[in-house]
Design a protein around this motif. Structure first.
Motif, mmCIF file in Angstrom:
data_model
loop_
_atom_site.group_PDB
_atom_site.id
_atom_site.type_symbol
_atom_site.label_atom_id
_atom_site.label_comp_id
_atom_site.label_asym_id
_atom_site.label_seq_id
_atom_site.Cartn_x
_atom_site.Cartn_y
_atom_site.Cartn_z
ATOM 1 N N HIS A 144 -45.209 -75.639 -34.202
ATOM 2 C CA HIS A 144 -44.794 -74.766 -33.105
ATOM 3 C C HIS A 144 -44.094 -73.548 -33.687
ATOM 4 O O HIS A 144 -43.549 -73.590 -34.783
ATOM 5 C CB HIS A 144 -43.815 -75.505 -32.179
ATOM 6 N N SER A 145 -44.086 -72.486 -32.909
ATOM 7 C CA SER A 145 -43.323 -71.332 -33.356
ATOM 8 C C SER A 145 -41.843 -71.713 -33.350
ATOM 9 O O SER A 145 -41.411 -72.557 -32.575
ATOM 10 C CB SER A 145 -43.579 -70.126 -32.458
ATOM 11 N N VAL A 146 -41.107 -71.110 -34.232
ATOM 12 C CA VAL A 146 -39.683 -71.390 -34.351
ATOM 13 C C VAL A 146 -38.921 -70.122 -33.982
ATOM 14 O O VAL A 146 -39.138 -69.065 -34.572
ATOM 15 C CB VAL A 146 -39.316 -71.838 -35.789
ATOM 16 N N ALA A 147 -38.041 -70.232 -32.993
ATOM 17 C CA ALA A 147 -37.215 -69.093 -32.609
ATOM 18 C C ALA A 147 -36.159 -68.874 -33.699
ATOM 19 O O ALA A 147 -35.572 -69.829 -34.194
ATOM 20 C CB ALA A 147 -36.542 -69.349 -31.276
ATOM 21 N N LEU A 148 -35.958 -67.649 -34.080
ATOM 22 C CA LEU A 148 -34.957 -67.306 -35.094
ATOM 23 C C LEU A 148 -33.879 -66.470 -34.430
ATOM 24 O O LEU A 148 -34.142 -65.383 -33.924
ATOM 25 C CB LEU A 148 -35.614 -66.529 -36.247
ATOM 26 N N ARG A 149 -32.670 -66.997 -34.406
ATOM 27 C CA ARG A 149 -31.528 -66.257 -33.865
ATOM 28 C C ARG A 149 -30.612 -65.964 -35.039
ATOM 29 O O ARG A 149 -30.283 -66.844 -35.820
ATOM 30 C CB ARG A 149 -30.782 -67.079 -32.822
ATOM 31 N N ILE A 150 -30.184 -64.726 -35.159
ATOM 32 C CA ILE A 150 -29.331 -64.306 -36.276
ATOM 33 C C ILE A 150 -27.986 -63.840 -35.729
ATOM 34 O O ILE A 150 -27.944 -63.010 -34.811
ATOM 35 C CB ILE A 150 -29.991 -63.170 -37.089
ATOM 36 N N GLU A 151 -26.912 -64.362 -36.297
ATOM 37 C CA GLU A 151 -25.571 -63.964 -35.903
ATOM 38 C C GLU A 151 -24.867 -63.471 -37.162
ATOM 39 O O GLU A 151 -24.734 -64.198 -38.141
ATOM 40 C CB GLU A 151 -24.812 -65.156 -35.313
ATOM 41 N N ILE A 152 -24.432 -62.249 -37.156
ATOM 42 C CA ILE A 152 -23.683 -61.678 -38.273
ATOM 43 C C ILE A 152 -22.206 -61.903 -37.990
ATOM 44 O O ILE A 152 -21.713 -61.509 -36.927
ATOM 45 C CB ILE A 152 -23.968 -60.165 -38.459
ATOM 46 N N VAL A 153 -21.506 -62.546 -38.913
ATOM 47 C CA VAL A 153 -20.090 -62.852 -38.703
ATOM 48 C C VAL A 153 -19.229 -62.036 -39.671
ATOM 49 O O VAL A 153 -19.659 -61.691 -40.761
ATOM 50 C CB VAL A 153 -19.790 -64.351 -38.882
ATOM 51 N N ASP A 154 -18.030 -61.736 -39.214
ATOM 52 C CA ASP A 154 -17.050 -61.072 -40.094
ATOM 53 C C ASP A 154 -16.291 -62.137 -40.851
ATOM 54 O O ASP A 154 -15.807 -63.100 -40.270
ATOM 55 C CB ASP A 154 -16.062 -60.222 -39.267
ATOM 56 N N ASP A 155 -16.185 -61.982 -42.167
ATOM 57 C CA ASP A 155 -15.444 -62.970 -42.955
ATOM 58 C C ASP A 155 -13.980 -62.688 -42.940
ATOM 59 O O ASP A 155 -13.381 -61.786 -43.131
ATOM 60 C CB ASP A 155 -15.953 -63.003 -44.405
#
Length: 177
Positions: A166-177
């Motif tokens: 199946h297709s895989v949804a890719l969610r990207i979250e950029i976090v501040d360290d």
């Protein structure tokens, strides 16, 4: 759990699902992974279990842990064995031997983002997947065991996830360290 208890548990669950089919759909527990430096990754289950992966030393790892690709094959083998054990229990078959090997071939060039001579990307996934089942049960005909394994394969979630990718949804979250 012994064969009769497995069969009884499956029957109870099937009974509930026949009355309330919608209760069969559920959210699966997420696989959670945290980078641990280099190519080492620690995967945690909500129950606290951990699996550490790394790459071979030729790819920058230390070669002392299993690889993520091996986990895919191990998951396929484990799911196949589990499903066969479930089918055997449902049919009242006491297994004496059940071993499953899942093997494949992979092209490391794909993992490294390399391309073929014609410029096409090298395939990074496993090829030639093969599941080898060794099974035995006293006083059970080989034809019945073969049918049991084939029936089980039709209900193996991991096998279907691989076969019917199946297709895989890719969610990207950029976090501040």
């Amino acid at each position: 759990m012994a064969t009769p208890e497995i069969a009884a548990a499956m029957q109870r669950t099937q009974s509930v699902l026949l009355r309330r089919p919608q209760s069969g759909m559920h959210e699966d527990l997420p696989g959670m992974a945290r980078w641990d430096g280099g190519t080492r990754v620690v995967t945690r289950h909500l129950n606290g279990s951990e699996i550490v992966t790394d790459l071979p030393d030729g790819l920058g790892g230390d070669g002392t842990q299993v690889t993520p690709g091996w986990l895919l094959r191990a998951g396929l083998a484990a799911c196949t064995a589990t499903r066969i054990a479930m089918t055997a229990a449902a049919q009242g078959i006491e297994l004496d031997t059940l071993e499953v090997d899942a093997s494949s071939r992979s092209d490391t060039r794909g993992l490294l983002g390399m391309v073929e001579d014609d410029g096409a990307p090298c395939y990074p996934g496993p090829r030639d997947l093969c599941v080898h089942v060794r099974i035995a049960a006293r006083r059970v005909a080989p034809e019945r065991l073969r049918a049991l394994v084939q029936e089980s394969n039709r209900c193996s979630p991991v096998l279907f996830a691989i076969q019917d990718a199946h297709s895989v949804a890719l969610r990207i979250e950029i976090v501040d360290d």
